[in-house]
Design a protein around this motif. Structure first.
Motif, PDB file in Angstrom:
ATOM      1  N   MET A  39       0.820  -1.203   0.000  1.00 20.65           N
ATOM      2  CA  MET A  39       0.000   0.000   0.000  1.00 20.65           C
ATOM      3  C   MET A  39       0.859   1.260   0.000  1.00 20.65           C
ATOM      4  N   ALA A  40       2.009   1.199   0.655  1.00 17.05           N
ATOM      5  CA  ALA A  40       2.857   2.379   0.776  1.00 17.05           C
ATOM      6  C   ALA A  40       3.417   2.823  -0.567  1.00 17.05           C
ATOM      7  N   VAL A  41       3.459   1.918  -1.548  1.00 12.99           N
ATOM      8  CA  VAL A  41       3.952   2.303  -2.883  1.00 12.99           C
ATOM      9  C   VAL A  41       3.106   3.435  -3.453  1.00 12.99           C
ATOM     10  N   ARG A  42       1.815   3.414  -3.168  1.00 14.77           N
ATOM     11  CA  ARG A  42       0.922   4.487  -3.620  1.00 14.77           C
ATOM     12  C   ARG A  42       1.378   5.829  -3.047  1.00 14.77           C
ATOM     13  N   GLY A  43       1.837   5.805  -1.798  1.00 11.72           N
ATOM     14  CA  GLY A  43       2.335   7.029  -1.175  1.00 11.72           C
ATOM     15  C   GLY A  43       3.564   7.574  -1.868  1.00 11.72           C
ATOM     16  N   ILE A  44       4.401   6.695  -2.425  1.00 10.73           N
ATOM     17  CA  ILE A  44       5.570   7.165  -3.165  1.00 10.73           C
ATOM     18  C   ILE A  44       5.138   7.956  -4.393  1.00 10.73           C
ATOM     19  N   GLY A  45       4.117   7.453  -5.095  1.00  9.82           N
ATOM     20  CA  GLY A  45       3.603   8.181  -6.251  1.00  9.82           C
ATOM     21  C   GLY A  45       3.048   9.531  -5.865  1.00  9.82           C
ATOM     22  N   VAL A  46       2.291   9.586  -4.747  1.00 12.69           N
ATOM     23  CA  VAL A  46       1.760  10.865  -4.266  1.00 12.69           C
ATOM     24  C   VAL A  46       2.897  11.824  -3.959  1.00 12.69           C
ATOM     25  N   PHE A  47       3.920  11.331  -3.288  1.00 11.37           N
ATOM     26  CA  PHE A  47       5.047  12.176  -2.900  1.00 11.37           C
ATOM     27  C   PHE A  47       5.759  12.750  -4.123  1.00 11.37           C
ATOM     28  N   ILE A  48       5.957  11.924  -5.151  1.00  9.27           N
ATOM     29  CA  ILE A  48       6.648  12.385  -6.361  1.00  9.27           C
ATOM     30  C   ILE A  48       5.885  13.525  -7.023  1.00  9.27           C
ATOM     31  N   THR A  49       4.574  13.336  -7.197  1.00  6.08           N
ATOM     32  CA  THR A  49       3.784  14.364  -7.868  1.00  6.08           C
ATOM     33  C   THR A  49       3.670  15.620  -7.020  1.00  6.08           C
ATOM     34  N   MET A  50       3.475  15.460  -5.715  1.00  6.14           N
ATOM     35  CA  MET A  50       3.363  16.609  -4.835  1.00  6.14           C
ATOM     36  C   MET A  50       4.637  17.449  -4.846  1.00  6.14           C
ATOM     37  N   ALA A  51       5.781  16.792  -5.058  1.00  8.86           N
ATOM     38  CA  ALA A  51       7.046  17.516  -5.054  1.00  8.86           C
ATOM     39  C   ALA A  51       7.183  18.458  -6.241  1.00  8.86           C
ATOM     40  N   VAL A  52       6.457  18.198  -7.315  1.00  7.16           N
ATOM     41  CA  VAL A  52       6.615  19.030  -8.521  1.00  7.16           C
ATOM     42  C   VAL A  52       5.351  19.801  -8.884  1.00  7.16           C
ATOM     43  N   ILE A  53       4.219  19.475  -8.252  1.00  2.59           N
ATOM     44  CA  ILE A  53       2.959  20.077  -8.688  1.00  2.59           C
ATOM     45  C   ILE A  53       2.923  21.571  -8.414  1.00  2.59           C
ATOM     46  N   GLY A  54       3.605  22.020  -7.338  1.00  4.33           N
ATOM     47  CA  GLY A  54       3.617  23.447  -7.047  1.00  4.33           C
ATOM     48  C   GLY A  54       4.196  24.277  -8.174  1.00  4.33           C
ATOM     49  N   ARG A  55       5.202  23.749  -8.828  1.00  3.74           N
ATOM     50  CA  ARG A  55       5.791  24.457  -9.977  1.00  3.74           C
ATOM     51  C   ARG A  55       5.028  24.167 -11.267  1.00  3.74           C
ATOM     52  N   LEU A  56       4.504  22.937 -11.380  1.00  4.42           N
ATOM     53  CA  LEU A  56       3.830  22.554 -12.613  1.00  4.42           C
ATOM     54  C   LEU A  56       2.617  23.421 -12.881  1.00  4.42           C
ATOM     55  N   ILE A  57       1.867  23.776 -11.835  1.00 10.74           N
ATOM     56  CA  ILE A  57       0.641  24.547 -12.054  1.00 10.74           C
ATOM     57  C   ILE A  57       0.918  25.986 -12.453  1.00 10.74           C
ATOM     58  N   THR A  58       2.173  26.417 -12.372  1.00 12.30           N
ATOM     59  CA  THR A  58       2.489  27.759 -12.840  1.00 12.30           C
ATOM     60  C   THR A  58       2.742  27.803 -14.340  1.00 12.30           C
ATOM     61  N   ILE A  59       2.897  26.638 -14.964  1.00 13.09           N
ATOM     62  CA  ILE A  59       3.177  26.618 -16.405  1.00 13.09           C
ATOM     63  C   ILE A  59       2.136  25.826 -17.196  1.00 13.09           C
ATOM     64  N   VAL A  60       1.281  25.086 -16.498  1.00 14.58           N
ATOM     65  CA  VAL A  60       0.248  24.294 -17.165  1.00 14.58           C
ATOM     66  C   VAL A  60      -1.111  24.756 -16.666  1.00 14.58           C
ATOM     67  N   ASN A  61      -2.071  24.863 -17.554  1.00 21.23           N
ATOM     68  CA  ASN A  61      -3.428  25.243 -17.172  1.00 21.23           C
ATOM     69  C   ASN A  61      -3.933  24.339 -16.054  1.00 21.23           C
TER      70      ASN A  61
END
Length: 529
Positions: free
Chosen positions: A328-350
């Protein structure tokens, strides 16, 4: 400073005006990092407690001499108490001050956690869980507000990403940590673990959180009573329905009547009352309503998956508790990866594209799970969990920023309460829905499979059924056990398919998001392009 921005009274963390303070908050820039850490720790403790006790229920049942139905109140009491308290977050924050409410909340949560661990019987444990739910209900809304207020506008996306990591990863790690503590120590430690975490969170908030006081508003007692009653009844329906066979029970009919009546009266009162619990100016914001619906769906999807997979891994595939937790914790790794970049991603993607992509990824993973069988390998399940975590991580931050982007600062605490309430109700609905569908589809699938079993379809000579002895009885018992396993697996796949359909149905709401009318030169100005 205008009353709209709030008057600031310095706490013990500052002597005189704080240097480089964020406008309208009194939060010194040099303290913002420590304050965020304390707020995140307080939030993490609260969200962990939503799932950490689940795996310990059988041990509590044995230790306290309870039955399965009565021990379930350990979970139900906490959920219902939280639902009752969350609507009062905004009013209490204005009345007591955010600092005082936050400190009382984390102190009360830590104290009641210790009392839960010391409970001598089931009655006292349920009572302490009610108090724990009441005191902890304010931690997530206040944490989200503090994370926003302690960040300059251009860094609020990153702040929501950090906050989202705790909110999303907490429920994933809860069963893992709970299983470890229960297996290697005892069930009481799923509550005792909150004590050191709560202490350090309290210390950080005491040192670095200034007091922000807004003009007090009158309490809408009738609105609060109606909403709390409706939400408590709804949570009881969702949590108790499967135990008492839903609408074949008088209890569920009674709770349904109370929920519908109370919530309907609350809507009418809010629209016609003089000082409603939630300001009409806030409720008219389309993005707030859409954000709440989307957040409810995030809670439903995340919690449904977290409920189904442990049962499938441990019940059908005989995974040890710790191995299932690691999977189950593998799902948390995916969340962590996306959360680490989403703050910057939303400044360049709609931002709409980000949200739609997140939901699309989740749909893809649920579609992939519909092709699983009892022979599915660990690699396939881990990869699916990782991809689904990536999708879930793309939702929380954009939805939060969409919700807050067009709201004035004085509405943030109330709006954060609504978002957290929507996620909580969505989570309860998700658990209730998938468990109910699992039980009913399992029985139906069992009947369907049995209907197609004949001596000829099994390639068995019919004369063998007349043989003496217990051989045939034993063979039929083994056959029935295998049919039951296969029927249960079919039911899990049906639940995954249902989650995919629900996710698809909610996606058109994203297209209704309205661009923010407030466009300061900040990240929020480009979020809604």
């Amino acid at each position: 400073m205008s009353t709209t921005d709030g008057a600031v009274a310095a706490g013990p963390a500052s002597n005189g005006p704080p240097p480089a303070a964020l406008p309208g908050t009194g939060i010194a820039m040099r303290h913002s990092g420590w304050l965020k850490a304390a707020a995140m720790l307080a939030t993490l403790v609260q969200v962990l407690d939503m799932t950490i006790a689940n795996v310990a229920l059988p041990h509590m049942q044995a230790a306290l001499g309870a039955n399965q139905d009565s021990v379930s109140w350990v979970l139900t009491s906490y959920i219902v108490a939280s639902a009752i308290a969350i609507p009062a977050t905004g009013w209490l924050s204005d009345r007591l001050g955010r600092r005082m409410l936050y400190l009382i909340s984390i102190a009360g949560f830590t104290l009641t956690s210790a009392l839960c661990g010391l409970a001598a019987n089931l009655d006292s444990l349920v009572l302490f869980r009610v108090l724990q739910g009441l005191s902890g209900a304010f931690l997530s809304p206040l944490g989200q507000t503090v994370m926003l207020d302690s960040s300059p506008p251009e860094k609020r996306g990153q702040a929501m990403a950090i906050y989202g990591m705790g909110v999303m990863i907490g429920p994933i790690l809860g069963p893992v940590l709970g299983g470890f503590l229960t297996e290697h120590m005892n069930w009481r430690w799923v509550f005792f673990v909150n004590i050191p975490l709560g202490f350090f969170a309290f210390l950080g908030l005491f040192l670095f959180l200034p007091d922000v006081k807004r003009p007090p508003r009158p309490l809408d007692v009738l609105g609060l009573v109606l909403l709390s009653t409706g939400l408590a009844s709804l949570q009881l329906i969702l949590d108790r329905g499967q135990h008492v066979d839903w609408f074949n029970s008088a209890e569920i009919w009674l709770e349904t009547g109370i929920a519908i009546s109370a919530l309907w009266m609350f809507v009418v009162h809010t629209l016609t009352g003089r000082n409603p619990l939630y300001p009409l100016a806030m409720l008219r914001d389309r993005n707030l309503l859409i954000g709440a619906l989307l957040m409810a769906m995030v809670g439903l999807v995340l919690t449904a998956a977290m409920s189904l997979l442990p049962m499938m891994l441990q019940g059908l595939m005989n995974y040890p508790v710790l191995d299932a937790g690691i999977m189950m914790a593998v799902r948390g790794i995916g969340v962590f990866i996306t959360m680490a970049v989403i703050g910057r991603l939303i400044t360049i993607v709609n931002i709409k594209i980000c949200i739609l992509t997140g939901f699309a990824i989740i749909c893809l993973t649920f579609w992939m799970t519909t092709g699983w069988s009892l022979e599915v390998g660990r690699t396939d399940m881990a990869l699916n969990g990782l991809i689904q975590g990536l999708g879930i991580g793309m939702l929380f931050v954009p939805i939060s920023l969409v919700t807050f982007s067009s709201l004035p600062p004085e509405f943030r605490t109330d709006a954060a309460g609504i978002l957290n309430l929507a996620r909580s109700v969505g989570s309860s609905a998700g658990i209730s829905l998938v468990i109910t569908m699992l039980a009913r589809n399992s029985a139906t699938s069992h009947e369907d499979i049995v209907a197609h079993l004949t001596p000829y379809s099994l390639y068995v000579d019919p004369s063998m059924f007349s043989l003496p002895g217990d051989a045939i009885t034993t063979a039929l018992t083994v056959l029935n056990a295998e049919v039951t396993r296969q029927a249960l697996m079919v039911s899990f796949l049906d639940d995954f398919y249902l989650m995919m359909i629900l996710t698809i149905l909610v996606m058109p709401l994203v297209l209704l998001i309205r661009p923010s009318r407030n466009k300061p030169p900040s990240q929020e100005a480009i979020l809604m392009e």
